[in-house]
Design a protein around this motif. Structure first.
Motif, PDB file in Angstrom:
ATOM      1  N   ALA A 201      53.229  41.397  44.244  1.00 54.63           N
ATOM      2  CA  ALA A 201      53.104  42.753  43.993  1.00 54.63           C
ATOM      3  C   ALA A 201      52.804  42.683  42.246  1.00 54.63           C
ATOM      4  O   ALA A 201      52.060  43.879  41.918  1.00 54.63           O
ATOM      5  N   LEU A 202      52.811  41.699  41.631  1.00 55.49           N
ATOM      6  CA  LEU A 202      52.320  41.717  40.184  1.00 55.49           C
ATOM      7  C   LEU A 202      50.924  41.154  40.166  1.00 55.49           C
ATOM      8  O   LEU A 202      49.972  41.855  39.185  1.00 55.49           O
ATOM      9  N   ALA A 203      50.315  40.556  41.024  1.00 57.44           N
ATOM     10  CA  ALA A 203      49.023  40.086  40.872  1.00 57.44           C
ATOM     11  C   ALA A 203      47.996  40.898  41.564  1.00 57.44           C
ATOM     12  O   ALA A 203      46.853  40.977  41.173  1.00 57.44           O
ATOM     13  N   LEU A 204      48.414  41.699  42.628  1.00 56.58           N
ATOM     14  CA  LEU A 204      47.452  42.375  43.607  1.00 56.58           C
ATOM     15  C   LEU A 204      46.891  43.559  42.703  1.00 56.58           C
ATOM     16  O   LEU A 204      45.638  44.011  42.426  1.00 56.58           O
ATOM     17  N   PRO A 205      47.657  44.499  41.935  1.00 58.91           N
ATOM     18  CA  PRO A 205      47.268  45.528  41.395  1.00 58.91           C
ATOM     19  C   PRO A 205      46.258  45.262  40.380  1.00 58.91           C
ATOM     20  O   PRO A 205      45.235  46.125  40.005  1.00 58.91           O
ATOM     21  N   PRO A 206      46.307  44.424  39.417  1.00 57.45           N
ATOM     22  CA  PRO A 206      45.458  43.930  38.166  1.00 57.45           C
ATOM     23  C   PRO A 206      44.112  43.584  38.728  1.00 57.45           C
ATOM     24  O   PRO A 206      42.902  44.114  38.546  1.00 57.45           O
ATOM     25  N   MET A 207      44.070  42.766  40.260  1.00 58.18           N
ATOM     26  CA  MET A 207      42.716  42.469  40.620  1.00 58.18           C
ATOM     27  C   MET A 207      42.131  43.583  41.131  1.00 58.18           C
ATOM     28  O   MET A 207      40.890  43.513  41.243  1.00 58.18           O
TER      29      MET A 207
END
Length: 335
Positions: A201-207
């Motif tokens: 959940a933390l890695a996907l939005p910035p990507m």
């Protein structure tokens, strides 16, 4: 945004919401509709054991498979663009095999307290990065730079190597541990808790934000490295950066739901058929469709043979085979 793109994204979001609610309300335990709604809304008359089933078992699981599907679909979009290969997916470069080998080794050999402390997602990501580095090392030369064809062949070789490592670990491990590891390797989000959602959940939005920000550069890369470079695109930096991001998403996805194939390969093509190949439109739709497909497949895995569950990999392979054949035919015709 064209009306076609708007309606494709809007309908996909509504379908994802409906599939998510179905995944929360239906499962191996047969719950009435009224009781499920009361438990989901935490109404005073809701039974506590139903609240536990909805909020601690089903809802985190639905969110996990949605995140995994979205992450793998985004990785597939990035890899197919950067490698200019319609058959590229997150597993092409050995990323999933490296992540699964690391996670299998952790499950089989490492103490449970150590795995709980370090975290299976971190260990799986480390395996994915190791496989990624080995693949890049085999495909890169100082004279020619990064050879895309050699990169694909190296990824296949690295994938086979790490698959054999996983098989070796499972062969010599304790049978009880082996059964648990095999179930995980075939794909399953059973037992997902709220804390398990955090890494992805933390890695996907910035990507997603980065991919949208550089979407025009991704479009330029499709024209070829020379043309993209002439347009001012730092092709090498873009390729290494986004492939590293794909390794991160793949490692975290494998840690969250085991080996989940075909999402990164099939879903980007589904999105292209609907709205075209422009990445500004393609990326959000592919992310939503990836989440939708995996949520639906996970629901079917729970209800087809209830109270038994099917692994995600089984139904995904069945559903993905026809679209995969269509893609192969399109590639042969040069479409």
């Amino acid at each position: 945004m064209s009306s076609k793109t708007f309606w494709a994204i809007a309908v996909s979001i509504l379908a994802l919401l409906a599939a998510g609610l179905a995944g929360v309300f239906w499962g191996t335990a047969d719950l009435s509709w009224d009781a499920s709604v009361a438990a989901l809304l935490r109404l005073p008359e809701a039974e506590q054991h139903l609240v536990l089933i909805i909020w601690e078992w089903r809802l985190p699981r639905v969110l996990m498979v949605a995140l995994v599907g979205a992450g793998l679909a985004l990785s597939g979009v990035l890899m197919q663009a950067l490698l200019r290969n319609p058959l590229a997916d997150p597993y092409l470069l050995g990323l999933s095999s490296g992540a699964s080998a690391a996670a299998t080794a952790a499950i089989v050999w490492l103490p449970a307290t150590f795995v709980a402390t370090v975290g299976l997602p971190i260990l799986a990501f480390a395996g994915a990065v190791l496989a990624f580095v080995v693949t890049l090392g085999l495909a890169f030369s100082p004279a020619r730079g990064l050879d895309r064809l050699v990169l694909i062949l190296a990824g296949i070789a690295v994938s086979l190597f790490f698959q054999s490592i996983s098989a070796f670990f499972l062969h010599i491990a304790d049978p009880h541990v082996t059964r648990a590891a095999l179930q995980w390797l075939m794909g399953s989000a059973a037992g997902t808790g709220w804390n398990d959602l955090l890494p992805l959940a933390l890695a996907l939005p910035p990507m997603i934000v980065l991919a949208l920000a550089y979407s025009t550069m991704l479009d330029a890369v499709l024209l070829g490295d020379e043309r993209a470079t002439a347009l001012g695109v730092p092709v090498a930096v873009l390729r290494i950066g986004f492939l590293t991001g794909a390794a991160l998403l793949t490692g975290l996805s494998v840690a969250g739901a085991g080996i989940v194939g075909f999402i990164g390969l099939i879903v980007p093509h589904m999105a292209r058929l609907l709205i075209g190949a422009t990445h500004w439109r393609l990326i959000p739709l592919a992310v939503i469709l990836g989440a939708l497909v995996l949520v639906v497949v996970d629901l079917l895995c729970r209800v087809v043979l209830a109270p038994e569950e099917l692994p995600l990999g089984v139904l995904l392979a069945l559903f993905a085979a026809p679209p995969f054949i269509v893609i192969l035919r399109r590639v042969r015709r040069g479409i």
